[in-house]
Design a protein around this motif. Sequence first.
Motif, short mmCIF file in Angstrom:
data_model
loop_
_atom_site.label_atom_id
_atom_site.label_comp_id
_atom_site.label_asym_id
_atom_site.label_seq_id
_atom_site.Cartn_x
_atom_site.Cartn_y
_atom_site.Cartn_z
N GLY A 27 -2.37 -3.17 5.99
CA GLY A 27 -1.73 -3.18 4.68
C GLY A 27 -2.72 -2.98 3.56
O GLY A 27 -2.50 -2.19 2.63
N ALA A 28 -3.84 -3.69 3.62
CA ALA A 28 -4.87 -3.58 2.59
C ALA A 28 -5.48 -2.18 2.57
O ALA A 28 -5.71 -1.60 1.50
CB ALA A 28 -5.95 -4.63 2.81
N LEU A 29 -5.73 -1.64 3.75
CA LEU A 29 -6.33 -0.31 3.84
C LEU A 29 -5.36 0.75 3.31
O LEU A 29 -5.77 1.68 2.61
CB LEU A 29 -6.72 -0.01 5.29
N ALA A 30 -4.09 0.60 3.64
CA ALA A 30 -3.09 1.56 3.18
C ALA A 30 -2.94 1.54 1.66
O ALA A 30 -2.65 2.58 1.05
CB ALA A 30 -1.74 1.28 3.85
N LEU A 31 -3.14 0.38 1.05
CA LEU A 31 -3.01 0.25 -0.39
C LEU A 31 -4.25 0.70 -1.16
O LEU A 31 -4.19 0.87 -2.38
CB LEU A 31 -2.68 -1.20 -0.77
#
Length: 67
Positions: A27-31
């Motif tokens: 999630g953090a990487l995608a954001l």
Amino acid sequence: MLVDEAQIMMALERLRVEHRDLDSAIGALALSGSPDQLQLARFKKRKLRLRDEIATLEDQLIPDIIA
């Protein structure tokens, strides 16, 4: 059998924690502004492998019942 069950439960908890951590990392990487697609793919692949390992261990805890 009880020792095996306890070991399986410990392994399950460890895998579930890693699975949740990977979910957060994905999630953090995608954001992030420009996500690293290769790293994202690796995280997702690892998460799928963990899901399969979790399912296998859960199956070991459920006794086979012939209906």
